[in-house]
Design an enzyme around this catalytic site. Structure first.
Site, PDB file in Angstrom:
ATOM      1  N   TYR A  54      -5.527  -9.347  -6.010  1.00 59.81           N
ATOM      2  CA  TYR A  54      -6.573  -9.110  -5.012  1.00 59.81           C
ATOM      3  C   TYR A  54      -7.921  -9.358  -5.769  1.00 59.81           C
ATOM      4  CZ  TYR A  54      -2.785  -6.650  -3.022  1.00 59.81           C
ATOM      5  OH  TYR A  54      -1.439  -6.591  -2.591  1.00 59.81           O
TER       6      TYR A  54
ATOM      7  N   ASP B 276       4.998  -7.346  -9.805  1.00 59.53           N
ATOM      8  CA  ASP B 276       4.024  -6.747  -9.166  1.00 59.53           C
ATOM      9  C   ASP B 276       3.713  -5.338  -9.637  1.00 59.53           C
ATOM     10  OD1 ASP B 276       2.494  -5.433  -6.743  1.00 59.53           O
ATOM     11  OD2 ASP B 276       2.761  -7.554  -5.849  1.00 59.53           O
TER      12      ASP B 276
ATOM     13  N   GLY C 119       2.274  -1.850   3.378  1.00 59.27           N
ATOM     14  CA  GLY C 119       1.524  -2.363   2.313  1.00 59.27           C
ATOM     15  C   GLY C 119       1.216  -3.717   2.356  1.00 59.27           C
TER      16      GLY C 119
ATOM     17  N   HIS D 239       7.029  -5.307   0.547  1.00 55.55           N
ATOM     18  CA  HIS D 239       7.117  -3.979   1.042  1.00 55.55           C
ATOM     19  C   HIS D 239       7.603  -3.752   2.394  1.00 55.55           C
ATOM     20  CE1 HIS D 239       4.829  -2.359  -2.182  1.00 55.55           C
ATOM     21  NE2 HIS D 239       3.723  -3.364  -2.011  1.00 55.55           N
TER      22      HIS D 239
ATOM     23  N   HIS E 206       2.931  -2.935  -7.959  1.00 61.54           N
ATOM     24  CA  HIS E 206       3.416  -1.992  -6.874  1.00 61.54           C
ATOM     25  C   HIS E 206       5.028  -2.306  -6.902  1.00 61.54           C
ATOM     26  CE1 HIS E 206      -0.597  -2.518  -5.574  1.00 61.54           C
ATOM     27  NE2 HIS E 206      -0.727  -1.452  -5.108  1.00 61.54           N
TER      28      HIS E 206
ATOM     29  N   ASP F 246      -1.113  -8.628  -8.911  1.00 64.90           N
ATOM     30  CA  ASP F 246      -2.146  -7.466  -9.264  1.00 64.90           C
ATOM     31  C   ASP F 246      -1.709  -6.773 -10.514  1.00 64.90           C
ATOM     32  OD1 ASP F 246       0.352  -6.769  -8.248  1.00 64.90           O
ATOM     33  OD2 ASP F 246      -0.310  -5.806  -6.363  1.00 64.90           O
TER      34      ASP F 246
ATOM     35  N   ASP G 227      -3.684  -0.280   6.687  1.00 66.13           N
ATOM     36  CA  ASP G 227      -3.683  -1.128   5.494  1.00 66.13           C
ATOM     37  C   ASP G 227      -3.055  -2.336   6.243  1.00 66.13           C
ATOM     38  OD1 ASP G 227      -4.860   0.436   4.080  1.00 66.13           O
ATOM     39  OD2 ASP G 227      -3.004   1.146   2.695  1.00 66.13           O
TER      40      ASP G 227
END
Length: 415
Positions: free
Chosen positions: A310, A183, A156, A148, A185, A271, A106
């Site tokens: 994204y 976010d 990430g 991250h 995440h 996101d 990733d």
């Protein structure tokens, strides 16, 4: 000659309300074929701002490149040395180091990876320096927000944690800094960095449960001196504007009232918008931007950073709208012609319409988490204080404030 980090000549021009950091080269970086992270989205957002005329109300600054010594304020020396030297051509023969430092799958090795890190971190550090010196009220770096990254590894899609570096810079002038993350995440890298201190409060609103990075439980509240200074609001799929407003406003109002931060860093990962390629929330751009509006109403020095996002056309829409909000400039919903105009079809509208996806966050669940977090805040006696009254001496001589020639030769000169 101009100051590398504040962008000012020795005789500073008039104060600008919003310092906006942008480097046209950011759109040239490319993670990998089919990879969802596309730095090109920052260029799209910028071109949208130009088309709307918003840049005329901003102080547009090219971010300086962060140096190795800047990056090792948080990251390990051997990790930064690795990022400096690794290339796609040499990656195969260094597979052991790639796995050790998390640069695979990733978070792949790509051309210019270190330059990208320097650019992303440089904008956030420069924004913090300008806020510290009172040269702006808001600093914006949409190429940042890479929350991250850890001290010794990538994670990430993030290699350098510019959020942490910016907060460390802000702490030189502010007793307390608030980090808020919207976010989808969890902002795990930032929370981990400040988990044991009360000088930084981290607040994250994120999807939780079988979802990357798997951290951010409501019971994760900090440790030692930092106990209760980490707030996590775990959420399920389908969060909409009304739902988010009901949880964000009471919690962050209490945080601002009690913690009284000297500066706020808001990670505006897009996101969490409806229709994101990797996300699962259902926020509109107006709902997302309401978080920016909330902190602007409080009048504290504010840094806005990028992060996830994204579905690139929606990321550009969102960050353009939030930049315009800081400049007090309303935008027409009809997107003006720009180099990426075709991306916004078929409607060519700024604001997107949320989907009809089900909101899995029940009112009893949200009420329980809100009560739990507010209860945690109410049991803290007072905002932490810092014993010093003057700016630390190391800030005055800090290399971040050194002057550089206009030429890109890197020669420095004492102030």
């Amino acid at each position: 000659m101009v100051n590398k980090w504040t962008g000012l000549s020795p005789v500073a021009p008039a104060r600008s309300k919003v310092s906006y950091f942008y480097d046209h080269d950011v759109g040239n970086f490319y993670y990998a074929l089919g990879h969802p992270m596309k730095p090109h989205r920052v260029r799209m957002a910028h071109e949208l701002l130009v088309a709307y005329g918003v840049t005329e109300r901003l102080q547009v600054l090219r971010p300086p490149r962060a140096t190795e010594s800047d990056l090792t304020r948080f990251h390990a020396d051997d990790y930064i040395e690795f990022l400096k030297r690794i290339t796609p051509e040499t990656a195969r023969e260094q597979s052991e180091l790639l796995h050790r430092f998390g640069v695979y799958e990733d978070s792949p090795c790509f051309d210019g990876i270190y330059n990208f890190c320097q650019m992303s971190a440089g904008g956030s550090l420069a924004g913090a320096a300008r806020l510290n010196r009172g040269l702006c009220d808001v600093a914006i770096n949409w190429a940042g927000g890479l929350h991250h990254a850890k001290k010794t590894e990538a994670s990430g899609f993030c290699y350098i944690n510019d959020c942490v570096l910016a907060i460390l810079e802000l702490l030189k002038h502010h007793a307390r800094v608030l980090y808020c993350d919207i976010d989808v995440h969890h902002g795990d890298g930032v929370e981990e960095a400040f988990y044991t201190t009360d000088r930084v409060m981290t607040c994250s609103f994120h999807k939780f449960g079988n979802f990357f990075p798997g951290t951010g439980d409501v019971r994760d509240i900090g440790y030692g001196p930092g106990r209760h200074y980490a707030l996590n609001f775990p959420l399920q799929d389908g969060v909409d504007d009304a739902c988010f407003r009901e949880i964000f406003t009471p919690i962050m109002s209490r945080v601002m009232e009690w913690y009284r931060p000297g500066a706020v860093v808001l990670q505006c990962g897009a996101d969490s918008l409806s229709g994101d390629r990797l996300g699962c929330f259902n926020l509109s751009i107006r709902g997302h931007a309401e978080c920016v509006r909330f902190f602007r109403r409080h009048g504290v020095p504010l840094m806005l950073l990028g992060g996830g996002g994204y579905t690139v056309r929606n990321v550009a829409r969102c960050w353009a709208a939030e930049t315009a909000l800081t400049a007090d400039m309303p935008l027409d919903d009809a997107i003006p012609y720009n180099p990426y105009y075709e991306y916004y079809g078929p409607d060519f509208q700024l604001h997107l319409r949320p989907s009809n996806m089900e909101n899995l966050n029940t009112r009893p669940y949200l009420a329980r988490i809100v009560t739990e977090l507010l209860d945690s805040l109410y049991h803290l006696p007072h905002a932490p204080s810092v014993p010093y009254h003057d700016v630390p001496a190391d800030v005055i001589q800090d290399p971040l404030l050194r002057k550089f020639d206009d030429d890109d030769d890197g020669d420095s000169e004492d102030e």
